[in-house]
Design an enzyme around this catalytic site. Structure first.
Site, PDB file in Angstrom:
ATOM      1  N   ASP A 113       0.040   5.011   1.058  1.00  0.00           N
ATOM      2  CA  ASP A 113      -0.096   6.006   2.129  1.00  0.00           C
ATOM      3  C   ASP A 113      -0.055   5.360   3.513  1.00  0.00           C
ATOM      4  OD1 ASP A 113      -0.836   8.598   0.533  1.00  0.00           O
ATOM      5  OD2 ASP A 113      -1.893   6.909  -0.373  1.00  0.00           O
ATOM      6  N   ASP A 119      -1.565  -0.543   5.977  1.00  0.00           N
ATOM      7  CA  ASP A 119      -1.804   0.044   7.306  1.00  0.00           C
ATOM      8  C   ASP A 119      -3.273   0.045   7.697  1.00  0.00           C
ATOM      9  OD1 ASP A 119      -2.050   2.183   5.154  1.00  0.00           O
ATOM     10  OD2 ASP A 119      -2.969   3.170   6.879  1.00  0.00           O
ATOM     11  N   ASP A 122       0.887  -1.152   0.000  1.00  0.00           N
ATOM     12  CA  ASP A 122       0.000   0.000   0.000  1.00  0.00           C
ATOM     13  C   ASP A 122       0.941   1.222   0.000  1.00  0.00           C
ATOM     14  OD1 ASP A 122      -2.467   1.500   1.040  1.00  0.00           O
ATOM     15  OD2 ASP A 122      -1.046   1.797   2.661  1.00  0.00           O
TER      16      ASP A 122
END
Ligand SMILES: Nc1nc2c(ncn2[C@@H]2O[C@H](COP(=O)(O)O)[C@@H](O)[C@H]2O)c(=O)[nH]1
Ligand SMILES: [Mg+2]
Length: 499
Positions: free
Chosen positions: A34, A335, A32
């Site tokens: 961000d 996250d 991922d």
């Protein structure tokens, strides 16, 4: 400390394991972007959304000017909480869905009131899964929480007719809409593009890690909800042109998928895949899996030779492009508690790694407060044993027709004394982690909802993605031996006897 001992010490570089993961069995590793590849500098980054949303509430939606006096504190809220948007509350639940802490706006709710509002009966345990509860599964939501909490206080002050006319739920929807718009209209992203060093942390280990995985024969991919323009901003800031032979950051990846709309990407087989023209960001239709199959043999290779940056699509496209045969051969590092970790594991059987930047602080406090933590545990154990002892005495008392009353009374008085010492100790220990919400991984003495997600859906977890630079492509990351409560208690007893 010897060097060998030093290497055993858990640090913020360590990778922690819930489910054994053999890197040798992985063909693909995805990231991922961000809060995974890109770590943001807080509070500067959060303030873009915070100030932008506050302005939108006042300027576009007619909220009182007093909203401009709101202050952002990134420590006021933590991931893993639930927002009760009907009542204007923030709650921390344990892994059994029991509410252990609650705030109404910025004010702590008393435990008696909390128990009235969130009581569970023996045949009805709230699942907290309906639309009244918004889970805080990403660090992006700390901004929503902060504005919403302060708005609730303002509404409760009853000084503003405008706010009297709104329900708590409407306030939440307005905040959500305002923050959402900041992510789309350039308030955040244009400013990050103008001044990336102010908002993005540069981690030299990140490129090294991506290169190492590639050199170890892994197919590395990027799968992000950010759109192309922003992905280009962030990645070209993080990867120096001198980092790759071609000067192109995308060469670190086999495939780049932007605007993936996770969790949809992981569950919706109809989401359309577009090829991104990197020059101007324009999109071109693809026939996805059919196109790859039509070009066989080596359809995936030919398909990617035409360009490897895509928008949208779904897991079937990704698996076809990377020749993935089983979800077990993919590790996805992200996250977001739900989109990145729960969905990819549950729906596709991918292996998962959760990035937990908060872990560094949690580990530091745990170490600093270890003596206090041990003392609290010892007092808790004492209370448990005392309770067992009292029950045993009561049983004996019944059997023998009385005579043990004084002894029972003394034991109960002793327990009261321990309780009086323990409660403030536990309270100040908890506050050392976060003054309001305490330890991220605990709710009371139980695992928190955050812990539950980490334990159940993240095969491994670590503070930052660059920590994978320490892992060779052959390494097996193993768990410790899991223990049941009866095994732990037998171990404790054996240790006591040995001492
Ligand atoms: N439109 C909205 N976009 C949001 C919001 N919160 C975060 N985001 C954006 O999502 C991606 C996250 O990307 P990933 O790499 O973690 O998959 C990033 O571009 C954020 O700006 C929101 O509330 N609305
Ligand atoms: Mg992310």
């Amino acid at each position: 400390m010897t060097m060998e001992m030093d290497m055993l010490k858990p640090t913020s570089d360590s990778i922690f394991c819930n489910r054994e993961l053999n890197f040798d069995s992985l063909d693909c590793i995805g990231f991922d972007m961000d809060y995974t590849i890109a770590e943001y500098l807080v509070p500067a980054f959060d303030l873009l959304a915070f100030n932008g949303a506050v302005d939108k509430l006042v300027d576009n939606l007619g909220y009182p000017d007093a909203v401009r006096n709101f202050v952002y504190d990134s420590n006021s809220f933590v991931r893993g909480l639930l927002i009760d948007i009907k009542r204007g509350n923030f709650i921390k639940i344990d892994r059994h869905k029991y509410v252990r802490q609650a705030m109404h706006g910025v004010s702590e709710m008393s435990s008696s009131y909390r128990k009235v509002v969130y009581h569970n009966t023996f045949n009805k345990v709230d699942s907290f899964s309906n639309r009244e509860y918004v889970p805080m599964d990403t660090l992006f939501q700390l901004v929503d929480a902060s504005i919403y909490a302060q708005l609730i206080n303002l509404k409760d002050s009853e000084e503003y007719d405008f706010l009297d006319g709104k329900t708590y739920e409407e306030l939440y929807r307005d905040v959500r809409g305002a923050v959402d718009l900041c992510h789309r209209d350039g308030v955040i992203k244009d400013e990050v593009a103008r001044n990336p060093s102010k908002y993005i942390k540069k981690d030299a280990g990140m490129v090294e890690m991506l290169k190492r995985l590639k050199d170890d024969g892994k197919k590395v991919f990027l799968l992000t909800n950010s759109l192309w323009e922003y992905t280009q901003t962030v990645m070209s800031y993080l990867v120096d042109p001198s980092d790759t032979p071609s000067g192109d950051w995308a060469d670190l990846f086999e495939v780049v998928i932007v605007g993936s709309a996770k969790p949809k990407f992981l569950i919706d087989p109809y989401q359309q895949l577009f090829r991104v023209n990197r020059e101007d960001g324009s999109l071109q239709n693809t026939d996805g899996v059919y196109e790859i199959e039509a070009m066989n043999p080596n359809g995936a290779e030919k398909f990617l030779a035409k360009g490897k940056v895509f928008q949208g699509g779904n897991w079937q496209h990704l698996q076809a492009m990377l020749n993935i045969e089983s979800g077990e051969s993919v590790l996805y590092v992200g996250d977001h508690l739900y989109s990145d970790v729960l969905r990819s594991k549950r729906t596709l059987g991918w292996r998962t790694a959760l990035i937990v930047p908060e872990l560094e602080h949690e580990m530091r406090v745990y170490e600093e407060e270890r003596a206090e933590g041990k003392a609290i545990e010892a007092l808790r154990t004492l209370r448990k044993r005392n309770a067992e002892n009292v029950d045993r005495l009561k049983y004996d008392n019944l059997q023998q027709g009385g005579g043990l009353e004084k002894e029972i009374e003394e034991c109960e008085a002793k327990d009261e004394q321990v309780k009086k010492i323990l409660a403030p100790m536990a309270d100040s220990y908890h506050k050392r982690y976060n003054p309001t919400w305490g330890q991220l991984f605990k709710a009371g003495y139980q695992d928190s909802r955050f812990s539950f997600y980490v334990n159940n859906y993240a095969c491994i977890y670590t503070t930052r993605a660059s920590n994978f630079k320490f892992v060779s492509g052959k390494r097996s990351i193993r768990t410790g031996i899991e223990k049941m409560p009866h095994e732990r208690r037998m171990d404790d007893w054996a240790t006591l006897q040995e001492d």
